[in-house]
Design a protein around this motif. Structure first.
Motif, PDB file in Angstrom:
ATOM      1  N   LEU A 147       1.186  -1.181   0.265  1.00 45.93           N
ATOM      2  CA  LEU A 147       0.100   0.058   0.167  1.00 45.93           C
ATOM      3  C   LEU A 147       0.810   1.306   0.478  1.00 45.93           C
ATOM      4  CD1 LEU A 147      -2.367  -1.384   2.076  1.00 45.93           C
ATOM      5  CD2 LEU A 147      -3.175  -0.613   0.211  1.00 45.93           C
ATOM      6  N   ASP A 148       1.990   1.181   0.712  1.00 47.71           N
ATOM      7  CA  ASP A 148       2.461   2.174   0.867  1.00 47.71           C
ATOM      8  C   ASP A 148       3.305   2.660  -0.446  1.00 47.71           C
ATOM      9  OD1 ASP A 148       1.837   3.071   3.384  1.00 47.71           O
ATOM     10  OD2 ASP A 148       3.883   2.153   4.662  1.00 47.71           O
ATOM     11  N   ASP A 169      -6.931 -12.296   1.965  1.00 41.32           N
ATOM     12  CA  ASP A 169      -4.796 -13.020   1.527  1.00 41.32           C
ATOM     13  C   ASP A 169      -4.181 -11.931   0.928  1.00 41.32           C
ATOM     14  OD1 ASP A 169      -3.806 -15.892   0.701  1.00 41.32           O
ATOM     15  OD2 ASP A 169      -3.445 -14.359  -1.006  1.00 41.32           O
ATOM     16  N   SER A 170      -2.625 -12.152   1.560  1.00 43.13           N
ATOM     17  CA  SER A 170      -2.210 -11.022   0.771  1.00 43.13           C
ATOM     18  C   SER A 170      -1.493 -10.994  -0.117  1.00 43.13           C
ATOM     19  CB  SER A 170      -0.424 -11.343   1.927  1.00 43.13           C
ATOM     20  OG  SER A 170       0.031 -12.316   1.517  1.00 43.13           O
ATOM     21  N   THR A 171      -1.515 -12.269  -0.979  1.00 44.68           N
ATOM     22  CA  THR A 171      -1.029 -12.339  -2.561  1.00 44.68           C
ATOM     23  C   THR A 171      -3.037 -11.757  -3.228  1.00 44.68           C
ATOM     24  OG1 THR A 171       0.117 -14.244  -1.857  1.00 44.68           O
ATOM     25  CG2 THR A 171      -1.150 -13.745  -4.758  1.00 44.68           C
ATOM     26  N   GLU A 172      -3.882 -12.076  -2.853  1.00 51.36           N
ATOM     27  CA  GLU A 172      -4.766 -11.298  -4.208  1.00 51.36           C
ATOM     28  C   GLU A 172      -5.416  -9.846  -3.508  1.00 51.36           C
ATOM     29  OE1 GLU A 172      -6.869 -13.230  -5.972  1.00 51.36           O
ATOM     30  OE2 GLU A 172      -4.816 -15.274  -5.066  1.00 51.36           O
ATOM     31  N   ILE A 173      -4.451  -9.813  -2.373  1.00 57.00           N
ATOM     32  CA  ILE A 173      -4.792  -8.151  -1.591  1.00 57.00           C
ATOM     33  C   ILE A 173      -3.772  -7.842  -2.967  1.00 57.00           C
ATOM     34  CG2 ILE A 173      -3.866  -6.509  -0.437  1.00 57.00           C
ATOM     35  CD1 ILE A 173      -5.127  -8.130   1.379  1.00 57.00           C
ATOM     36  N   TYR A 217      -5.580  -7.755  -6.524  1.00 54.98           N
ATOM     37  CA  TYR A 217      -6.601  -6.686  -6.428  1.00 54.98           C
ATOM     38  C   TYR A 217      -6.082  -5.026  -6.813  1.00 54.98           C
ATOM     39  CZ  TYR A 217     -10.366  -3.181  -4.783  1.00 54.98           C
ATOM     40  OH  TYR A 217     -11.043  -2.700  -4.848  1.00 54.98           O
ATOM     41  N   LEU A 218      -5.207  -5.407  -6.187  1.00 53.66           N
ATOM     42  CA  LEU A 218      -4.475  -2.995  -5.745  1.00 53.66           C
ATOM     43  C   LEU A 218      -4.506  -3.041  -6.770  1.00 53.66           C
ATOM     44  CD1 LEU A 218      -3.078  -3.302  -2.131  1.00 53.66           C
ATOM     45  CD2 LEU A 218      -5.061  -2.252  -3.045  1.00 53.66           C
ATOM     46  N   ASP A 219      -3.716  -4.239  -7.522  1.00 53.16           N
ATOM     47  CA  ASP A 219      -2.714  -4.086  -8.527  1.00 53.16           C
ATOM     48  C   ASP A 219      -3.815  -3.413  -9.741  1.00 53.16           C
ATOM     49  OD1 ASP A 219       0.222  -3.681  -9.617  1.00 53.16           O
ATOM     50  OD2 ASP A 219       0.027  -5.091 -11.169  1.00 53.16           O
ATOM     51  N   ARG A 220      -4.539  -4.356 -10.107  1.00 53.82           N
ATOM     52  CA  ARG A 220      -5.767  -4.464 -11.137  1.00 53.82           C
ATOM     53  C   ARG A 220      -6.062  -2.908 -10.751  1.00 53.82           C
ATOM     54  NH1 ARG A 220      -7.315  -9.348  -9.409  1.00 53.82           N
ATOM     55  NH2 ARG A 220      -8.491  -8.623  -8.722  1.00 53.82           N
ATOM     56  N   PRO A 254       2.967  -0.444 -10.806  1.00 58.99           N
ATOM     57  CA  PRO A 254       2.706  -1.688 -10.874  1.00 58.99           C
ATOM     58  C   PRO A 254       3.927  -2.861 -10.031  1.00 58.99           C
ATOM     59  CG  PRO A 254       3.615  -0.821 -12.801  1.00 58.99           C
ATOM     60  CD  PRO A 254       3.534   0.477 -12.323  1.00 58.99           C
ATOM     61  N   LEU A 255       2.983  -3.683  -9.986  1.00 54.56           N
ATOM     62  CA  LEU A 255       3.781  -4.825  -9.008  1.00 54.56           C
ATOM     63  C   LEU A 255       4.362  -5.484  -9.609  1.00 54.56           C
ATOM     64  CD1 LEU A 255       1.242  -5.003  -6.453  1.00 54.56           C
ATOM     65  CD2 LEU A 255       2.837  -3.730  -6.199  1.00 54.56           C
TER      66      LEU A 255
END
Length: 263
Positions: free
Chosen positions: A20-21, A62-66, A69-72, A78-79
């Motif tokens: 997030l940061d 789930d940290s990976t799904e988060i 999601y944030l990248d979309r 981009p991650l």
């Protein structure tokens, strides 16, 4: 505003906070406590684990799904690399970090606090009553070893986890010899995952976490204080200095923490 249902000492929560940061997103941390609140979280989101991200009416666990999601939803910074091979390596390294560093660092930390009364006491919040601190400090190591066996952190598991983490840290140091990030010249999810998940090996020294001052910059003996792995922690500290925000810049959680279960 984005809300992160989290546990401050969870390295998976730290992974999401760092993401997030890195993306420059404002969010509010909601510290959680285990217990009856599991019903409330399940009613709201259909999820029982933390971290859980709430973005508007959307809940993501789930940290990976988060991260995906944030990248979309927020494509700036981009991650994932655009190159297919680099993207594949990023996904593989992130999964490896979750299953190796994420799990084994918890086992190794349990071993460290089982053997070191002072370290065990220092992890308690400063607001902990003195009588509770005394009780925690003087719990016999034998009792903790028995408890550890019950949760998969017995002496053999701790020894194996510590050995594996030494190999992991050595490999990471070698990867970083001639490049600024794990996969090249730009950071990606692999970097943020590895850095955040390594929190329990050595707690970051800085205003990033709501932790007792005595444990900042400290960690698992033989790993956190070893000169052999110093290049990795120097790299991680640089990554934090570049992207991790101070905890004091965030909105605070309500005075009564939301009670949800930590699985």
């Amino acid at each position: 505003m984005i809300e992160l249902y989290q546990f401050e000492l969870s390295q998976y929560s730290e992974k999401v906070r760092l993401i997030l940061d890195y993306k420059g997103l404002e969010y509010r941390k909601i510290e959680v406590t285990p217990g009856i609140g599991q019903v409330e979280l399940f009613r709201m989101s259909g999820q029982r684990q933390v971290p859980v991200l709430k973005d508007g009416s959307t809940f993501v666990a789930d940290s990976t799904e988060i991260a995906k999601y944030l990248d979309r939803q927020y494509p700036d910074r981009p991650l994932f690399p655009s190159d297919p091979v680099q993207r594949a390596l990023c996904l593989m390294m992130e999964e490896w970090a979750d299953s190796s560093i994420g799990i084994k660092s918890r086992q190794a930390l349990f071993g460290a606090i089982s053997q070191d009364q002072g370290f065990r006491k220092s992890l308690l919040p400063e607001t902990t009553p003195d009588i509770v601190k005394s009780l925690v400090e003087f719990i016999p190591s034998e009792v903790l070893k028995v408890l550890g066996i019950g949760v998969g952190s017995g002496p053999d598991s701790v020894k194996s986890a510590t050995t594996d983490l030494k190999q992991d840290l050595e490999a990471l140091c070698l990867l970083l010899v001639e490049r600024p990030y794990l996969l090249g010249d730009e950071p990606c999810l692999a970097d943020l995952a590895v850095a955040g998940l390594s929190m329990l090996i050595k707690f970051p020294d800085g205003p990033y976490l709501d932790l007792p001052p005595a444990v900042k910059g400290k960690g698992i003996p033989g790993l956190a204080d070893s000169i052999v792995y110093e290049p990795f922690f120097i790299w991680r500290d640089r990554l934090y200095a570049q992207y991790r925000k101070s905890t004091f810049s965030y909105s605070t959680a309500p005075s009564a923490p939301t009670s949800i279960s930590i699985d």
